[in-house]
Design a protein around this motif. Structure first.
Motif, PDB file in Angstrom:
ATOM      1  N   SER A 134       5.805  -9.854   8.389  1.00  0.00           N
ATOM      2  CA  SER A 134       4.920  -9.894   7.222  1.00  0.00           C
ATOM      3  C   SER A 134       3.445 -10.072   7.559  1.00  0.00           C
ATOM      4  O   SER A 134       2.596  -9.981   6.679  1.00  0.00           O
ATOM      5  N   CYS A 135       3.115 -10.339   8.843  1.00  0.00           N
ATOM      6  CA  CYS A 135       1.707 -10.340   9.249  1.00  0.00           C
ATOM      7  C   CYS A 135       1.483  -9.060  10.066  1.00  0.00           C
ATOM      8  O   CYS A 135       2.314  -8.706  10.897  1.00  0.00           O
ATOM      9  N   ARG A 136       0.354  -8.401   9.827  1.00  0.00           N
ATOM     10  CA  ARG A 136       0.229  -7.039  10.339  1.00  0.00           C
ATOM     11  C   ARG A 136      -1.191  -6.722  10.799  1.00  0.00           C
ATOM     12  O   ARG A 136      -2.135  -7.428  10.468  1.00  0.00           O
ATOM     13  N   ARG A 148       4.238   5.034   8.498  1.00  0.00           N
ATOM     14  CA  ARG A 148       4.610   4.118   7.412  1.00  0.00           C
ATOM     15  C   ARG A 148       4.940   4.835   6.112  1.00  0.00           C
ATOM     16  O   ARG A 148       4.891   4.246   5.034  1.00  0.00           O
ATOM     17  N   TRP A 182      -4.047  -9.016   8.354  1.00  0.00           N
ATOM     18  CA  TRP A 182      -3.646  -9.197   6.957  1.00  0.00           C
ATOM     19  C   TRP A 182      -2.199  -9.671   6.868  1.00  0.00           C
ATOM     20  O   TRP A 182      -1.433  -9.545   7.814  1.00  0.00           O
ATOM     21  N   MET A 184       1.258  -9.816   4.199  1.00  0.00           N
ATOM     22  CA  MET A 184       1.907  -9.255   3.028  1.00  0.00           C
ATOM     23  C   MET A 184       1.790 -10.207   1.839  1.00  0.00           C
ATOM     24  O   MET A 184       1.954 -11.422   1.978  1.00  0.00           O
ATOM     25  N   SER A 186       3.453 -11.217  -0.587  1.00  0.00           N
ATOM     26  CA  SER A 186       4.609 -11.837  -1.243  1.00  0.00           C
ATOM     27  C   SER A 186       4.460 -13.340  -1.394  1.00  0.00           C
ATOM     28  O   SER A 186       5.036 -13.944  -2.298  1.00  0.00           O
ATOM     29  N   TYR A 208       0.440  -1.799  -4.245  1.00  0.00           N
ATOM     30  CA  TYR A 208       0.282  -1.600  -2.810  1.00  0.00           C
ATOM     31  C   TYR A 208      -1.189  -1.662  -2.371  1.00  0.00           C
ATOM     32  O   TYR A 208      -2.081  -1.223  -3.077  1.00  0.00           O
ATOM     33  N   ASP A 211      -3.030  -6.450  -1.216  1.00  0.00           N
ATOM     34  CA  ASP A 211      -3.006  -7.558  -0.266  1.00  0.00           C
ATOM     35  C   ASP A 211      -3.802  -7.235   0.994  1.00  0.00           C
ATOM     36  O   ASP A 211      -4.485  -8.097   1.555  1.00  0.00           O
ATOM     37  N   HIS A 237      13.044  -8.164   0.351  1.00  0.00           N
ATOM     38  CA  HIS A 237      12.079  -7.057   0.375  1.00  0.00           C
ATOM     39  C   HIS A 237      12.798  -5.714   0.317  1.00  0.00           C
ATOM     40  O   HIS A 237      13.671  -5.428   1.138  1.00  0.00           O
ATOM     41  N   GLN A 239      11.165  -2.382   0.056  1.00  0.00           N
ATOM     42  CA  GLN A 239      10.449  -1.279   0.719  1.00  0.00           C
ATOM     43  C   GLN A 239      10.805   0.085   0.114  1.00  0.00           C
ATOM     44  O   GLN A 239      11.060   1.050   0.806  1.00  0.00           O
ATOM     45  N   HIS A 252       1.907   4.499  -3.253  1.00  0.00           N
ATOM     46  CA  HIS A 252       1.566   3.875  -1.980  1.00  0.00           C
ATOM     47  C   HIS A 252       0.504   4.694  -1.251  1.00  0.00           C
ATOM     48  O   HIS A 252      -0.499   4.158  -0.752  1.00  0.00           O
TER      49      HIS A 252
END
Length: 265
Positions: A134-136, A148, A182, A184, A186, A208, A211, A237, A239, A252
């Motif tokens: 969840s961290c990207r 993606r 960044w 996610m 949630s 989308y 965040d 999640h 997706q 998206h």
């Protein structure tokens, strides 16, 4: 009571009142010695979500259910709810999150240990308790577009794997605290003042990338985006926009183009 022991919890619901109720119950069951309010904004659901939620929590003074007559998007729904928040700390939660013991208290405590933290996000787990990435990292637009979206089906698996491992930060052990590009959306904790100062979630995104954009603005304001894996929550999640081409895929892609055009990354 001190500000660090107070929190406004924001949940935006759209047609998923049963998940929202599960989320609310997990919050209530696991908050100890914290003064809190839960603000649920129903984003013009097409089912009976608003009435179900309103009737179920009408006698709970800590839970406020708001009806939005127009769905202006997930981000703007959060903005509307944050506007009515009465506490300094704001926790943005998706309805499909399950809060675990002491998680909110520990996140608030960590936020107050460093004034330079603008956003703090916890470790998210899948339903089977495996790590959810969840961290990207930010990706160049061409890599994001290819890796993606469903377009990845037309490319070599090794190429896609390399991009995804970079994007999902699979080279990081997800054990120690880390400043990241960044997180996610949630589960995000931040001070209401910081959220308002950067303009909240940008309204141009219906769904989308709100965040991604918020994290970018927090960075530009001079504050950190911190991944805090000591705290764990469960996130169911789906997706839906990545697994197959559908309406959400195009939403998206539209949001992605808006982000990259806005910041020319």
């Amino acid at each position: 009571m001190q500000a660090k022991n107070m929190v406004s919890i924001i949940i935006v619901n759209y047609n998923k009142y049963e998940l929202t109720e599960r989320c609310i119950e997990s919050v209530v069951d696991n908050l100890i010695d914290i003064e809190y309010e839960i603000i649920v904004l129903d984003n013009c659901s097409t089912n009976d979500s608003y009435n179900e939620l309103k009737s179920n929590y009408i006698e709970n003074e800590n839970i406020k259910v708001i009806n939005s007559e127009v769905n202006t998007g997930f981000g703007d729904g959060n903005n509307k709810a944050v506007d009515s928040a009465k506490y300094e700390n704001v926790l943005l939660l998706n309805p499909d999150v399950i809060v675990l013991e002491n998680s909110i208290q520990d996140m608030i405590k960590r936020l107050y240990e460093d004034k330079a933290i603008g956003i703090i996000g916890c470790k998210l787990l899948n339903d089977d308790m495996t790590l959810q990435y969840s961290c990207r990292r930010y990706l160049p637009i061409n890599e994001f577009l290819l890796a993606r979206t469903p377009l990845k089906k037309f490319l070599k698996a090794d190429y896609i794997k390399g991009i995804n491992e970079k994007y999902l930060m699979k080279d990081y052990d997800h054990i120690e605290d880390r400043e990241v590009d960044w997180i996610m959306g949630s589960c995000l904790l931040l001070r209401k003042e910081d959220f308002i100062n950067v303009g909240g979630f940008s309204k141009e995104y219906f769904m989308y990338f709100e965040d991604v954009d918020l994290s970018y603005k927090i960075h530009k304001s001079g504050k950190k985006v911190l991944y805090f894996p000591k705290v764990e929550m469960i996130h169911s999640h789906e997706q839906q926009s990545v697994k197959k081409i559908n309406k959400l895929t195009f939403i998206h892609l539209s949001s992605m183009i808006k982000f990259y055009k806005k910041y020319r990354k």
